[in-house]
Design a protein around this motif. Structure first.
Motif, PDB file in Angstrom:
ATOM      1  N   SER A 136       0.860  -1.185   0.000  1.00  0.00           N
ATOM      2  CA  SER A 136       0.000   0.000   0.000  1.00  0.00           C
ATOM      3  C   SER A 136       0.894   1.231   0.000  1.00  0.00           C
ATOM      4  O   SER A 136       2.107   1.154   0.236  1.00  0.00           O
ATOM      5  CB  SER A 136      -0.931   0.010   1.220  1.00  0.00           C
TER       6      SER A 136
ATOM      7  N   TYR B 228       0.620  -0.400   5.549  1.00  0.00           N
ATOM      8  CA  TYR B 228      -0.651  -0.149   6.232  1.00  0.00           C
ATOM      9  C   TYR B 228      -0.647  -0.667   7.666  1.00  0.00           C
ATOM     10  O   TYR B 228      -1.354  -0.141   8.525  1.00  0.00           O
ATOM     11  CB  TYR B 228      -1.771  -0.832   5.437  1.00  0.00           C
TER      12      TYR B 228
ATOM     13  N   ARG C  42      -5.070   4.003  11.976  1.00  0.00           N
ATOM     14  CA  ARG C  42      -4.684   3.189  10.826  1.00  0.00           C
ATOM     15  C   ARG C  42      -5.698   3.308   9.699  1.00  0.00           C
ATOM     16  O   ARG C  42      -5.345   3.279   8.514  1.00  0.00           O
ATOM     17  CB  ARG C  42      -4.513   1.728  11.249  1.00  0.00           C
TER      18      ARG C  42
ATOM     19  N   ARG D  20      -4.851   5.729   7.042  1.00  0.00           N
ATOM     20  CA  ARG D  20      -3.756   5.486   6.105  1.00  0.00           C
ATOM     21  C   ARG D  20      -4.311   5.030   4.750  1.00  0.00           C
ATOM     22  O   ARG D  20      -5.418   4.499   4.682  1.00  0.00           O
ATOM     23  CB  ARG D  20      -2.816   4.408   6.652  1.00  0.00           C
TER      24      ARG D  20
ATOM     25  N   ALA E  48      -5.270   2.621   2.151  1.00  0.00           N
ATOM     26  CA  ALA E  48      -5.575   1.193   2.348  1.00  0.00           C
ATOM     27  C   ALA E  48      -4.967   0.346   1.237  1.00  0.00           C
ATOM     28  O   ALA E  48      -4.786   0.817   0.104  1.00  0.00           O
ATOM     29  CB  ALA E  48      -7.082   0.988   2.393  1.00  0.00           C
TER      30      ALA E  48
END
Length: 676
Positions: free
Chosen positions: A320, A332, A396, A399, A401
């Protein structure tokens, strides 16, 4: 300008639609073009979540000079191994026979008659680590074709003849007995890693099918060693980096023996199989860790893999965007102490680093760490850890994906249906059962044609063109059978029977041996046939298990006989290579146990006592037990015929090997009869 792959339904093929390579999909016209031009065929096989497939694509297939050479001297064919497992299996067998190893991307050079003459996997853009460059390989293949044609065709013909001589016939062998299953258990014990769980060395793959065998063997025989291997392996995986400690779900495999650093791609089939295994482990032991992992993995599948049509996507990529525009493996999922501090503040970051094993040195690349779970969770404050986990997961989620391969594969959705149906029933989560029903509905609505034949894949509500293979019929039948037991809706048993009739008529030969493709499928250089498990249960073993369950439900002698004949291969291979035929060993455990047939009858589907007996039946650990539930006089299931209430009360009937126990109205008596 897009090439021919722009019309594909496979996300992997679509990723190559803008390559300068003049790609063809696997179709007869590609080989006709090779004959017309008198050039060889480059066959490149991969899949969407494959890291090195992406690397080779970027280095070579997106390179204008490489593409120009390919277009001039070859017809280039791109195959998604998940969409065409038959093509992949045939040529992977040739690659492994010639080189002693295999993998993806798979690179094979073929004659225009589709006969292979040179093999490999990933090739770099320049020579390195003892490997030739892709350009050198292309030049060598072209020169061999142009200057040594007779030698090339002789080699190709010899390879095809050698493959033809590998046909398997165990259909006339007997099913395994106690001796063979005992030898298989002994073989697993020898290969078991007692310090770290699992089997063998690095890389380490989740042994889902083997763990299912171990749980069934313990349930039938009481062998504590089998349960210990299953329990310890599951705990080590659940505490390692291979398990997503924030969002649930498992990565494909661990690159080390300790389960610390995963290959980060997440596959539907792994998570479906592991969800079911952890649910079965909880059923056998009551482990709270197993319960949590089963539910988190089920929730992961529904949250991140479910498609708009109700099916389940195939995979999430390993790579990613790392936030700087670079695609990086694991970006990720990994953390550093500094990133923890940004999200949590200094105090909670220090606690999170201690809890999840995040260090300055890191456990992954560039000082980053994969989150793990400590052995002693109880010393940490549960509410504070829950808050930390929630905040980290939210951060997270911000972020970039990983990409998602959103094609729906019939076989893997069948595995997901079984896992979600059982997990939902065990833990009283009707939403998970509903998700299983929705996926099953999609398989019937979109993947089944008017003759009961399966399409392998679909995407965005459109069925793909490729025929289902044996694992599709077997795993979808498995899912339908599990759904029938959980929901009490006999239509799923009927659909399973429809699919298994195709197995008997189109995938089996006169001896009872099974093939991966139907007799009327596209004819390749060899009809693929492999009884051993790989990342998923072999179609052969999965069919044996589903045939056995269907026979237990219906009393069908042809299906029972076919299951027993198919398990002949387990008698031969189980004692020798038990790690690679775990699903067949699990089916053999069910055969030795009966399997047991449970019928629960009550005055109405909503009756509380009936529901209690039904749940008790589902939670029984007897290997391969089948469960039917319905009202008195119902014709939903054959097992309900002539099963009255007992003194007006709901009752459970348990039969095994053509002998039935006295019916019981007592859940505790039913539990005892199914856990012995």
């Amino acid at each position: 300008m897009p090439n021919r792959l722009a019309q594909a339904t496979s996300p992997y093929l679509l990723q190559h639609a803008d390559n300068p390579v003049d790609w063809w999909p696997w179709e007869p016209q590609a080989f006709e073009e090779a004959r017309r031009r008198d050039v060889p065929v480059l066959l490149s096989v991969g899949y969407s979540a494959c890291h090195w497939c992406h690397v080779m694509a970027h280095e070579s297939f997106e390179d204008e000079a490489t593409a120009a050479y390919l277009n001039e001297h070859f017809v280039s064919v791109k195959v998604d191994r998940e969409e065409r497992p038959d093509v992949d299996a045939v040529y992977m067998e040739a690659v492994q026979a010639a080189t002693g190893q295999g993998g993806w991307p798979m690179t094979v050079f073929l004659t225009p008659d589709a006969e292979p003459f040179y093999f490999g996997t990933y090739y770099p853009p320049e020579p390195r680590h003892g490997m030739p460059s892709f350009g050198q390989v292309l030049q060598g293949a072209h020169q061999a074709w142009a200057e040594r044609r007779d030698e090339v065709t002789d080699v190709a013909g010899k390879i095809v003849r050698d493959l033809a001589g590998r046909e398997i016939s165990y259909g006339d062998a007997q099913a395994p007995g106690e001796a063979e299953l005992g030898q298989a258990l002994l073989g697993l014990t020898r290969e078991y890693d007692p310090q770290r769980g699992g089997f063998g060395g690095a890389p380490k793959f989740p042994p889902s099918m083997v763990v299912e065998f171990l749980l069934r063997h313990h349930a039938r025989t009481g062998a504590e060693g089998a349960l210990q291997m299953a329990r310890d392996t599951c705990e080590r995986m659940a505490r390692g980096g291979i398990y997503d400690q924030l969002g649930g779900g498992f990565a494909r495999y661990s690159v080390d023996r300790e389960w610390v650093v995963p290959h980060f791609e997440k596959m539907l089939y792994d998570n479906a199989l592991l969800c079911r295994v952890y649910a079965h482990l909880w059923r056998a032991t009551g482990s709270e860790l197993a319960r949590r992992v089963a539910l988190e993995t089920a929730d992961f599948m529904v949250r991140e893999l479910r498609t708009a049509e109700g099916g389940f996507a195939s995979a999430l990529d390993a790579d990613s965007d790392d936030g700087t525009g670079r695609h990086v493996e694991g970006a990720y999922y990994v953390w550093t102490p500094a990133r923890l501090t940004e999200v949590l503040g200094a105090d909670d970051a220090a606690l999170a680093a201690q809890y999840f094993g995040v260090t300055e040195e890191g456990t992954f690349e560039h000082g980053s760490s994969v989150l793990q779970l400590p052995q002693q969770e109880g010393v940490f404050e549960a509410e504070r850890i829950a808050s930390i986990r929630e905040r980290l997961l939210a951060a997270r989620d911000g972020r970039p994906a990983p990409g998602r391969d959103d094609k729906v594969v019939a076989a893997w959705n069948g595995l997901a249906v079984a896992a979600l149906a059982e997990t939902g029933a065990y833990f009283e989560r009707p939403d998970l059962v509903e998700a299983a029903v929705a996926a099953a509905d999609l398989l019937v609505r979109l993947h089944l044609d008017d003759h009961g034949r399966l399409f392998r894949t679909s995407k965005d509500g459109r069925a793909g063109a490729h025929a289902g293979v044996l694992e599709d019929y077997a795993d979808v039948a498995e899912g339908f059978l599990a759904l029938a037991s959980v929901t009490g809706e006999g239509v799923w048993l009927d659909f399973a029977g429809l699919l298994l009739d195709h197995v008997l008529t189109r995938f089996a030969d006169d001896s009872g041996s099974l093939y991966d493709t139907a007799a009327d499928a596209e004819q390749l250089i060899r009809r693929p046939q492999d009884p051993t498990d790989n990342a998923t249960p072999s179609g052969w073993s999965a069919a044996a298990g589903a045939l056995l369950s269907y026979a237990a439900h219906t009393g069908s002698e042809p299906h029972r006989t076919a299951a027993e004949r198919a398990l002949g291969v387990v008698k031969a291979l189980g004692p020798r290579v038990p790690r690679f035929i775990g699903w067949g060993l699990a089916a053999a455990e069910a055969l030795l146990d009966g399997p047991r047939e449970v019928a629960v009858v009550g005055p109405s589907p909503d009756d509380g006592a009936t529901r209690g007996l039904h749940r008790t039946a589902l939670l029984g650990t007897a290997p391969g037990a089948v469960v039917a539930v319905g009202t008195e006089g119902s014709d939903e299931f054959p097992l309900l015929a002539d099963r009255p209430l007992v003194n007006g009360a709901p009752a459970a009937y348990v039969c095994r090997n053509f002998t039935c126990d006295a019916p019981t109205t007592d859940p505790e008596r039913l539990r005892a009869s199914l856990n012995s």
